[in-house]
Each structure stands twice: as C-alpha cells, then as structure tokens.
Design a protein around this motif. Sequence first.
Motif, PDB file in Angstrom:
ATOM      1  N   UNK A 311      63.209  76.105  72.406  1.00 32.63           N
ATOM      2  CA  UNK A 311      62.532  75.543  71.240  1.00 32.63           C
ATOM      3  C   UNK A 311      62.496  76.625  70.168  1.00 32.63           C
ATOM      4  N   UNK A 312      62.695  76.233  68.919  1.00 33.11           N
ATOM      5  CA  UNK A 312      62.558  77.178  67.821  1.00 33.11           C
ATOM      6  C   UNK A 312      61.580  76.645  66.791  1.00 33.11           C
ATOM      7  N   UNK A 313      60.893  77.566  66.112  1.00 38.53           N
ATOM      8  CA  UNK A 313      59.955  77.226  65.039  1.00 38.53           C
ATOM      9  C   UNK A 313      60.345  78.054  63.816  1.00 38.53           C
ATOM     10  N   UNK A 314      60.603  77.384  62.705  1.00 38.52           N
ATOM     11  CA  UNK A 314      61.013  78.087  61.498  1.00 38.52           C
ATOM     12  C   UNK A 314      62.285  78.874  61.671  1.00 38.52           C
ATOM     13  N   UNK A 315      63.176  78.408  62.528  1.00 39.69           N
ATOM     14  CA  UNK A 315      64.449  79.075  62.761  1.00 39.69           C
ATOM     15  C   UNK A 315      64.401  80.199  63.770  1.00 39.69           C
ATOM     16  N   UNK A 316      63.209  80.523  64.285  1.00 36.70           N
ATOM     17  CA  UNK A 316      63.064  81.591  65.283  1.00 36.70           C
ATOM     18  C   UNK A 316      62.879  80.987  66.667  1.00 36.70           C
ATOM     19  N   UNK A 317      63.749  81.381  67.602  1.00 33.71           N
ATOM     20  CA  UNK A 317      63.654  80.844  68.949  1.00 33.71           C
ATOM     21  C   UNK A 317      62.442  81.431  69.674  1.00 33.71           C
ATOM     22  N   UNK A 318      61.715  80.557  70.371  1.00 30.52           N
ATOM     23  CA  UNK A 318      60.548  81.010  71.123  1.00 30.52           C
ATOM     24  C   UNK A 318      60.980  81.753  72.376  1.00 30.52           C
ATOM     25  N   UNK A 319      60.178  82.738  72.760  1.00 31.38           N
ATOM     26  CA  UNK A 319      60.453  83.519  73.961  1.00 31.38           C
ATOM     27  C   UNK A 319      59.883  82.788  75.168  1.00 31.38           C
ATOM     28  N   UNK A 320      60.639  81.797  75.628  1.00 29.17           N
ATOM     29  CA  UNK A 320      60.216  80.979  76.772  1.00 29.17           C
ATOM     30  C   UNK A 320      61.298  81.060  77.838  1.00 29.17           C
ATOM     31  N   UNK A 321      60.965  81.478  79.060  1.00 34.07           N
ATOM     32  CA  UNK A 321      61.989  81.587  80.105  1.00 34.07           C
ATOM     33  C   UNK A 321      62.501  80.210  80.516  1.00 34.07           C
ATOM     34  N   UNK A 322      63.767  80.104  80.924  1.00 35.56           N
ATOM     35  CA  UNK A 322      64.331  78.814  81.352  1.00 35.56           C
ATOM     36  C   UNK A 322      63.524  78.149  82.460  1.00 35.56           C
ATOM     37  N   UNK A 323      62.847  78.952  83.283  1.00 31.48           N
ATOM     38  CA  UNK A 323      62.071  78.394  84.387  1.00 31.48           C
ATOM     39  C   UNK A 323      60.940  77.491  83.907  1.00 31.48           C
ATOM     40  N   UNK A 324      60.505  77.685  82.656  1.00 30.92           N
ATOM     41  CA  UNK A 324      59.423  76.862  82.125  1.00 30.92           C
ATOM     42  C   UNK A 324      59.854  75.419  81.887  1.00 30.92           C
ATOM     43  N   UNK A 325      61.170  75.182  81.858  1.00 24.85           N
ATOM     44  CA  UNK A 325      61.684  73.834  81.595  1.00 24.85           C
ATOM     45  C   UNK A 325      62.340  73.211  82.824  1.00 24.85           C
ATOM     46  N   UNK A 326      62.215  73.852  83.985  1.00 20.42           N
ATOM     47  CA  UNK A 326      63.021  73.393  85.115  1.00 20.42           C
ATOM     48  C   UNK A 326      62.610  72.019  85.631  1.00 20.42           C
TER      49      UNK A 326
END
Length: 448
Positions: A311-326
């Motif tokens: 996910x990005x906000x204002x063109x900046x990608x959030x620092x979220x590990x892939x495991x958070x979306x598994x």
Amino acid sequence: MVSPPVLLLFILCSCYYIAHGGDDEHRSSVTLEPRRATVSVPLVHRHGPRGPSRNSDKPSFTERLRRSHARANYMMSRASHVMVSAREDDANVSIPTHLGGSVDSLEYVVTVGLGTPAVPQVLLMDTGSDVSWVQCAPCNSTRCYPQNDPLLDSTKSSTYAPIACDTGACRKLAGDHYQNGCTGGGTQCGYAVEYGDGSKTRGVYSDETLTLAPGVTVKDFHFGCGRDQRGDNDRYDGLVGPRFSLPSLVVQTSSVYGGAFSYCLPARNSEAGFLSLGAPPGAANATGFAFTPMRRLPGVATFYMVTLAGISVGGEELDVPPSAFRGGMIIDSGTVVTGLPHTAYNALQAAFRKAMAANPLRPNGDLDTCYNFTGYSNVTVPKVAFTFSGGATVDLDVPSGVLLEDCLAFHESGPDVGLGIIGNVNQRTLEVLYDAGRGKVGFRAGAC
C-alpha cells in the motif's frame, strides 16, 4: 465537504458450472442480439434520484456501518465454515434448505424484465447471494413488505413454470444430503434463504424468462417466486444473486458469457454505474486493465480473493512486511469500508494522518480517522494505491474512493494471519472485472 457515501453494489461471478460440468436443468438458454458479446445493465444507488427508495429515509451513517461490520463478520465466519440450516415447512411447497446468505447492507439496484410479456423488476444486487428472487402475488401485507411496483403475477406470464421436486435443478439447490432435493412431500420445489441479519425469503423455486436488455433474454432462468418475506426491506422488488455458486445469474449464463463479469460503482449516488456480463472488449489483451491472479480459499468457493502486496500513501510505499497480507483479501461489493490486518492498518492510518496533519481531526464513534473540513475551501487528500500480487497497482479515486463522510474508509480487521476485505468505497469509479476463465481480477480506472 466530501460527498456522502455510496454503499454497496454488486456481483460475484462463478465458474462452478464451468468447473463441475453443470446440469441441463441449470443451463439457461440465452438469446442475444446479433454479434452482441456482452450485456450491461445500469446500476444505481437505492436512495439516489433513480432508486426505489429515493423518497424513503435512508439509514444513518452509524447504521450503515453497523450493517457493513456485521456483513464483514459474517463473511469471516463463512470463510471458516459454511452456514447451512434447515427449518420450517410449508403445506404446499417443499423447502429443501435455508441457504446461508450475507448481511443486508445492500444499496445498489438494477432494473430487469421478468416474464412474458416482460414486467420491470427493481432488484438489489448482492455478491454474497446466489439465489435470485422477487416478491410474487398473492402475498398479503403480513407476508410481503411494501414495494413501489405491483407484485409479480405469474399467472399473467406465458413462460412461467414452477420447478418440480424430482428434478436436477431442485436437487442442486438442496444439496446432496436432501433426498431428491425436497422435504415434506410437496410436488413443487421450494426455496428458503435466511440472511445473516435475520431477514428471510421463501417460496416456490421457478422458471421464467429474464430480459436483461432489449434483445437479450435468458430463457428458463431459475429464480425464487417469494410469498413470505421478513426483515427490514424497503421498496425494491427482490434480489439478484450472482455469488460464486449455483444457481447464480453468472453461473446460469456462463455458457454464453464465459463466467466473466464486471461492474463499476459510481462516486455519487446521483450517478449511474453499470453491471456487465461478459469480458469487455480488449480485456483479453489487458487493454486498460491492471490484472492480478484470482485466489481461492480452500473449501469455500463463494468468495473472490486477491493477494495484496503493498500500500502507498502520497506516492510513498508503506513499510509493511509481506507476511501482514498472507491471509488474503476478499473483494466484496456489499461491505462498505475496507478491513486491513493489524500491521497494515496501523501503517496506513499513521501515514494518512501525517499527510493530513494540516486538517483538524474530529471524534467519531464509528471510524477512528475523521476530519472537520468546516471552513476549508480546498482540502488536499493524499493518493492511496494498492499493489497486488503480480505487480498490478491500482490508484483509488480521490476523494470518493478514500474518504467516507470525511473519514478514512478503512478499519482494522484483526490479526495479520486473518483475512481482510476490500470494501465498496475503495472500488468507486473502478471497473472491477472478474474473469474466472482466465483466473484473474482486473481493475480499470475512471470507468464510471
């Protein structure tokens, strides 16, 4: 001020017929105009100027979110186990089963024709349902809710026929654990649907000619002719259900449209979107669409799922590990706000609040990031984008696809190991294409 919300829409497709071979008694005959590969139906908000409830009091913001959360909770539990119950009987109609349904947060309607001659029917579109139904005469005020149009009178149609108990269509409706698809010794196949909010419909499972558009008819369309409805329904004539299972509209027409459909939810309830059966021109070559693989939840064939990768906000990608979306994300047109797992939601909330720091927050008991824009002539809302597996990146419409009643249209759905749900606010103005034959979901911006 940002425009008020547009709740729900529509529709899920199915490849059950394609994958399981179908049944002659569930294979409807579709008559098309020459060289017509797709068909579209206008989709409007129930409380908009062209909706059946335009003169009725619409539910409050709190009530709409309550229904949305209840629907999301139901879908989460549905993903764990299929809810099937059987109760009640009828002296004249055999009731095979209560088919588990979703919570009634339905808000978008389409108008189709039913019968010969065709009688217009204003139907709610629900991706969480498979059985389509309308209220039928005779039905008194204690059995049916008030609607704007006259009740459908099957005796005035030359193509209406009740479905018999000992048929494949009835057996498919009931499931293998019901003898011949019937109970109670009746001769006509009955249907009964009880939704997660306690509302219900029951009546005779029937055949009729469905008219989707001029020159486009579906013969022998299976639907419920309802003579006993309970619950908080309001002015519409019935429901069309195209969930990922028999006997949905998409399954019944899959031999023509290939199990593909798309829809677009408008940004405002004064505007119209559309529901289309069949893949739009150019979709096979990904023209204008960003595609991601369609994901299946083992043991549950009723939901469309995708994998969120970032996910990005204002063109900046959030620092979220892939495991958070598994856990995966269900796409649902009936859930209002998007539910993100814990880590992803916290990162999104923090980044969005930082980008909106110049605007005062206001308390709200329903959502936790709401703003007071009173006195502000210009408000800059940051762009929010989803990146899905395979690299597809989709920009949400700003502000209609990001804010709901001046609140961030997201909430925390639970721990990272669980499922998330992409709600209908985030889908506004996007054409969302479900192409079961190719196993992918596509998004096209600015479609309505």
